[in-house]
Design a protein around this motif. Structure first.
Motif, PDB file in Angstrom:
ATOM      1  N   THR A 359       0.848  -1.196   0.000  1.00 21.98           N
ATOM      2  CA  THR A 359       0.000   0.000   0.000  1.00 21.98           C
ATOM      3  C   THR A 359       0.877   1.237   0.000  1.00 21.98           C
ATOM      4  OG1 THR A 359      -1.858  -1.048   1.144  1.00 21.98           O
ATOM      5  CG2 THR A 359      -1.712   1.333   1.298  1.00 21.98           C
ATOM      6  N   VAL A 360       0.566   2.148  -0.902  1.00 22.20           N
ATOM      7  CA  VAL A 360       1.243   3.448  -0.962  1.00 22.20           C
ATOM      8  C   VAL A 360       0.185   4.521  -0.742  1.00 22.20           C
ATOM      9  CG1 VAL A 360       2.438   5.068  -2.462  1.00 22.20           C
ATOM     10  CG2 VAL A 360       3.102   2.668  -2.465  1.00 22.20           C
ATOM     11  N   SER A 361       0.483   5.487   0.098  1.00 23.88           N
ATOM     12  CA  SER A 361      -0.489   6.545   0.377  1.00 23.88           C
ATOM     13  C   SER A 361       0.199   7.894   0.463  1.00 23.88           C
ATOM     14  CB  SER A 361      -1.226   6.271   1.692  1.00 23.88           C
ATOM     15  OG  SER A 361      -0.326   6.276   2.785  1.00 23.88           O
ATOM     16  N   TYR A 362      -0.545   8.924   0.107  1.00 23.01           N
ATOM     17  CA  TYR A 362      -0.088  10.297   0.303  1.00 23.01           C
ATOM     18  C   TYR A 362      -1.273  11.078   0.857  1.00 23.01           C
ATOM     19  CZ  TYR A 362       3.343  13.982  -0.188  1.00 23.01           C
ATOM     20  OH  TYR A 362       4.297  14.944   0.094  1.00 23.01           O
ATOM     21  N   ALA A 363      -1.039  11.823   1.942  1.00 22.80           N
ATOM     22  CA  ALA A 363      -2.115  12.560   2.613  1.00 22.80           C
ATOM     23  C   ALA A 363      -1.965  14.055   2.375  1.00 22.80           C
ATOM     24  CB  ALA A 363      -2.101  12.275   4.114  1.00 22.80           C
ATOM     25  N   PHE A 364      -3.110  14.717   2.248  1.00 22.46           N
ATOM     26  CA  PHE A 364      -3.187  16.176   2.214  1.00 22.46           C
ATOM     27  C   PHE A 364      -4.043  16.606   3.404  1.00 22.46           C
ATOM     28  CE2 PHE A 364      -3.180  14.500  -2.137  1.00 22.46           C
ATOM     29  CZ  PHE A 364      -1.994  15.036  -2.627  1.00 22.46           C
ATOM     30  N   ARG A 365      -3.756  17.796   3.925  1.00 24.70           N
ATOM     31  CA  ARG A 365      -4.557  18.252   5.058  1.00 24.70           C
ATOM     32  C   ARG A 365      -4.756  19.748   5.011  1.00 24.70           C
ATOM     33  NH1 ARG A 365      -1.370  18.421  10.838  1.00 24.70           N
ATOM     34  NH2 ARG A 365       0.084  20.106  10.350  1.00 24.70           N
ATOM     35  N   SER A 366      -5.723  20.197   5.793  1.00 20.86           N
ATOM     36  CA  SER A 366      -6.018  21.625   5.881  1.00 20.86           C
ATOM     37  C   SER A 366      -4.806  22.385   6.408  1.00 20.86           C
ATOM     38  CB  SER A 366      -7.214  21.840   6.808  1.00 20.86           C
ATOM     39  OG  SER A 366      -7.389  23.204   7.098  1.00 20.86           O
ATOM     40  N   ALA A 367      -4.591  23.566   5.888  1.00 21.22           N
ATOM     41  CA  ALA A 367      -3.489  24.397   6.377  1.00 21.22           C
ATOM     42  C   ALA A 367      -3.797  25.024   7.724  1.00 21.22           C
ATOM     43  CB  ALA A 367      -3.183  25.495   5.349  1.00 21.22           C
ATOM     44  N   THR A 368      -5.075  25.061   8.081  1.00 24.69           N
ATOM     45  CA  THR A 368      -5.501  25.730   9.312  1.00 24.69           C
ATOM     46  C   THR A 368      -6.179  24.734  10.237  1.00 24.69           C
ATOM     47  OG1 THR A 368      -5.877  27.758   8.055  1.00 24.69           O
ATOM     48  CG2 THR A 368      -6.851  27.632  10.252  1.00 24.69           C
ATOM     49  N   PRO A 369      -5.746  24.623  11.480  1.00 24.09           N
ATOM     50  CA  PRO A 369      -6.401  23.695  12.416  1.00 24.09           C
ATOM     51  C   PRO A 369      -7.773  24.200  12.828  1.00 24.09           C
ATOM     52  CG  PRO A 369      -4.732  24.979  13.559  1.00 24.09           C
ATOM     53  CD  PRO A 369      -4.610  25.331  12.111  1.00 24.09           C
ATOM     54  N   VAL A 370      -8.606  23.270  13.239  1.00 19.68           N
ATOM     55  CA  VAL A 370      -9.928  23.593  13.762  1.00 19.68           C
ATOM     56  C   VAL A 370      -9.980  23.071  15.193  1.00 19.68           C
ATOM     57  CG1 VAL A 370     -12.405  23.300  13.469  1.00 19.68           C
ATOM     58  CG2 VAL A 370     -10.921  23.368  11.454  1.00 19.68           C
ATOM     59  N   VAL A 371     -10.185  23.953  16.148  1.00 19.86           N
ATOM     60  CA  VAL A 371     -10.176  23.574  17.561  1.00 19.86           C
ATOM     61  C   VAL A 371     -11.610  23.458  18.055  1.00 19.86           C
ATOM     62  CG1 VAL A 371      -9.416  24.186  19.879  1.00 19.86           C
ATOM     63  CG2 VAL A 371      -7.957  24.717  17.903  1.00 19.86           C
ATOM     64  N   ILE A 372     -11.951  22.258  18.536  1.00 23.03           N
ATOM     65  CA  ILE A 372     -13.267  22.003  19.131  1.00 23.03           C
ATOM     66  C   ILE A 372     -13.018  21.507  20.553  1.00 23.03           C
ATOM     67  CG2 ILE A 372     -15.428  20.732  18.971  1.00 23.03           C
ATOM     68  CD1 ILE A 372     -15.044  22.519  16.591  1.00 23.03           C
ATOM     69  N   GLY A 373     -13.402  22.278  21.536  1.00 21.30           N
ATOM     70  CA  GLY A 373     -13.142  21.892  22.920  1.00 21.30           C
ATOM     71  C   GLY A 373     -11.651  21.775  23.164  1.00 21.30           C
ATOM     72  N   SER A 374     -11.220  20.599  23.623  1.00 16.06           N
ATOM     73  CA  SER A 374      -9.798  20.387  23.902  1.00 16.06           C
ATOM     74  C   SER A 374      -9.086  19.668  22.758  1.00 16.06           C
ATOM     75  CB  SER A 374      -9.648  19.556  25.182  1.00 16.06           C
ATOM     76  OG  SER A 374     -10.291  18.300  25.038  1.00 16.06           O
ATOM     77  N   ARG A 375      -9.756  19.526  21.621  1.00 12.26           N
ATOM     78  CA  ARG A 375      -9.189  18.742  20.526  1.00 12.26           C
ATOM     79  C   ARG A 375      -8.936  19.606  19.302  1.00 12.26           C
ATOM     80  NH1 ARG A 375     -11.763  13.023  18.349  1.00 12.26           N
ATOM     81  NH2 ARG A 375     -10.284  12.624  16.667  1.00 12.26           N
ATOM     82  N   THR A 376      -7.786  19.396  18.669  1.00 13.96           N
ATOM     83  CA  THR A 376      -7.426  20.106  17.441  1.00 13.96           C
ATOM     84  C   THR A 376      -7.586  19.161  16.254  1.00 13.96           C
ATOM     85  OG1 THR A 376      -5.854  21.522  18.603  1.00 13.96           O
ATOM     86  CG2 THR A 376      -5.590  21.321  16.224  1.00 13.96           C
ATOM     87  N   HIS A 377      -8.349  19.598  15.262  1.00 15.96           N
ATOM     88  CA  HIS A 377      -8.620  18.797  14.077  1.00 15.96           C
ATOM     89  C   HIS A 377      -7.960  19.427  12.849  1.00 15.96           C
ATOM     90  CE1 HIS A 377     -11.926  16.400  15.938  1.00 15.96           C
ATOM     91  NE2 HIS A 377     -12.126  17.504  16.640  1.00 15.96           N
ATOM     92  N   TYR A 378      -7.533  18.567  11.926  1.00 14.15           N
ATOM     93  CA  TYR A 378      -7.088  18.994  10.601  1.00 14.15           C
ATOM     94  C   TYR A 378      -7.881  18.196   9.572  1.00 14.15           C
ATOM     95  CZ  TYR A 378      -2.957  21.526  12.314  1.00 14.15           C
ATOM     96  OH  TYR A 378      -2.102  22.416  12.926  1.00 14.15           O
ATOM     97  N   PRO A 379      -8.898  18.773   8.945  1.00  8.93           N
ATOM     98  CA  PRO A 379      -9.554  18.058   7.855  1.00  8.93           C
ATOM     99  C   PRO A 379      -8.521  17.567   6.840  1.00  8.93           C
ATOM    100  CG  PRO A 379     -10.796  20.033   8.419  1.00  8.93           C
ATOM    101  CD  PRO A 379      -9.505  20.104   9.205  1.00  8.93           C
TER     102      PRO A 379
END
Length: 521
Positions: A359-379
């Motif tokens: 399996t080969v994978s490459y991920a892309f993510r949001s440049a800006t984090p999204v903070v909900i409560g105590s958790r930081t998300h990156y779409p």
């Protein structure tokens, strides 16, 4: 394994394998599908059949072959939704021998809903069957974690963890006879360069979603304990040092009886043996993955990429069945680009009848984090390519399908954050530039403030569809989400007929586009 990393929604409510040993084909009785229903008599000639039969056979793969065991679907959250204007009419099922029958489903499209998974279909027989690893009569304890008492000699010199890209030494426990894949976490410190290891309380966790298995020597249950080490492999395109982790030593202790009870440690002792390293050459064109960054998300950034090799117990005639750890992992730092042309090697302690999948994978993510409560998300989104090792490396590794484009919510650009106007929005997208999708998978991921698994809805539609209207009441008011649409180009994938079985056929390829976050009113 499904390239999109999907979990099996049947496991939400069906946690233990069925104890029965009856072998049926799944086609021997199809009530409501043109054959007479048991006890109901023949349908009148010329009367159209408006029923849908849903079955769910477990196909247990072991050294003795494949055993098919029917599952009881009556305890599952299962229904059919029939499109009607902007809404849906709902049908509940009736348990029948071999599955669940839904009546009064007119000819045409419907969504089969299993928990939070929705499959757009026209089929009159829908197969929710799954491939399972190990013998069908295996018993699994209620304990998914426990301890192991380790007394090991003849290790390869132990290495310390340094970075994600140079992980040092680790241990994995697997078995093709029962369904277990358990990385070990040591409780005792091991000196760098040590070749012996004594730890009376190493921590183990069965990562297959089952409890730890009961081992029965009378049934021939065996375990493999593998040691993986880092191996230097030159430099990356950026000039940074490159290394990979692979199996270097392995122990297959004699069969023994063990019943996990939450207290007694699993005894693992013996002398590990070196594993022959099998060389292979590859040309991995990272630049052919990174070129699709703006299609994945116009403002997204490059994230992690990786290549892994895993065993396929008992061959590949049914695809990649089960998950039995890694033979080799090459993890690259965030943003690596260019081309990797290298000669590498992997250790394989298993019989020659076991295949090797890559399996080969490459991920892309949001440049800006999204903070909900105590958790930081990156779409985020990913590009996946999975195939048997030999055909994958026979030519330069590059994605055969690119992400969908121009994702919109109710006709408005989905790559910009906003509050949507309704909890029942319509998602649309354009086909990818590269490749022809066999199916699309729309995932709606809720961003939450805790570190529990993010609640996710998934909608599976054929590759000629570029729109999904959500059913009512599936999104919460005042909640935050993002959407991901995968273009799946896997040639054998048919989620409208048999989503789990066909997802494991090889090759498997997909590419994602992902939205900005949106909030419901």
């Amino acid at each position: 394994m499904p390239p999109t990393g999907q979990v099996d929604p049947l496991d939400v409510t069906v946690e233990d394998p069925r104890e029965g040993t009856a072998v049926i084909s799944g086609e021997e009785f199809l009530p409501g599908c043109g054959e007479p229903d048991a006890g109901s008599g023949e349908a009148d000639a010329g009367t159209p059949d408006t029923s849908v039969l849903v079955t769910a056979d477990s196909r247990f793969h072991s050294s003795t072959g494949v055993t098919v065991v029917p599952e009881d679907l009556s305890g599952n959250d299962l229904e059919i939704l029939i499109p009607q204007g902007t809404g849906y009419a709902r049908r509940t099922g009736t348990p029948v021998a071999g599955g669940m029958r839904f009546d009064n489903v007119p000819d045409g499209e419907y969504f089969l809903r299993l928990n939070r998974f929705y499959y757009l279909s026209r089929e009159r027989h829908f197969d929710l069957g799954r491939n399972r690893m190990g013998r069908p009569d295996a018993v699994y304890s209620p304990f998914s974690e426990g301890t192991a008492a380790l007394s090991l000699t003849q290790l390869a010199p132990w290495q310390e963890w340094t970075t994600l890209n140079d992980p040092g030494s680790s241990l994995q426990l697997i078995s093709g006879d029962v369904d277990v894949y358990a990385p070990l976490s040591l409780n005792e410190y091991v000196s760098v360069g040590a070749t012996t290891l004594n730890d009376p309380s190493a921590w183990i966790y069965n990562s297959t979603g089952r409890g730890l298995p009961v081992l029965d020597p009378a049934k021939g249950d065996h375990l493999y304990l593998n040691q993986l080490n880092s191996v230097a492999a030159g430099t990356m395109p950026s000039g940074a040092p490159m290394s990979y982790q692979t199996v270097v030593n392995s122990l297959q202790p004699p069969s023994f009886a063990f019943t996990p009870d939450g207290t007694t440690p699993l005894p693992l002792s013996g002398a590990l043996q070196p594993v022959a390293q099998q060389p292979f050459s590859m040309e991995w064109r990272l630049s052919e993955f990174t070129r699709w960054r703006t299609d994945s998300n116009p403002t997204g950034t490059l994230s992690y990429s990786a290549m892994s090799l895993s065993p396929m117990p008992f061959g590949d005639q049914d695809g990649w069945v089960g998950y039995q750890g890694e033979l080799f992992t090459l993890s690259l730092p965030r943003g690596e680009d260019g081309v990797i042309a290298s000669r590498l090697a992997y250790g394989n302690p298993y019989p020659s009848s076991w295949g090797v999948v890559a399996t080969v994978s490459y991920a892309f993510r949001s440049a800006t984090p999204v903070v909900i409560g105590s958790r930081t998300h990156y779409p985020s989104g990913n590009v996946y390519v999975t195939d048997r090792l030999d055909p994958l490396i026979a030519s330069p590794i590059q994605p055969p399908i690119s992400p969908p484009r121009q994702l919109r919510i109710d006709g408005v650009d989905a790559y910009t954050s906003r509050v949507v106007g309704t909890t029942q929005p319509v998602f649309t997208w354009q086909p990818p530039v590269l490749g022809t999708p066999k199916a699309y998978v729309l995932s709606i991921i809720q961003l939450i403030g805790t570190f529990d698994a993010a609640p996710t809805l998934r909608f599976y539609v054929p590759g000629d569809r570029t729109q999904v209207r959500l059913p009512p009441n599936v999104l919460l008011p005042g909640a935050t989400y993002y959407a991901r649409v995968a273009a799946d180009g896997s040639p054998h994938y048919e989620p409208w007929r048999a989503p789990f079985i066909t997802a494991e056929k090889l090759p498997a390829v997909s590419s994602d586009t992902f939205s900005a976050v949106f909030t419901t009113p």
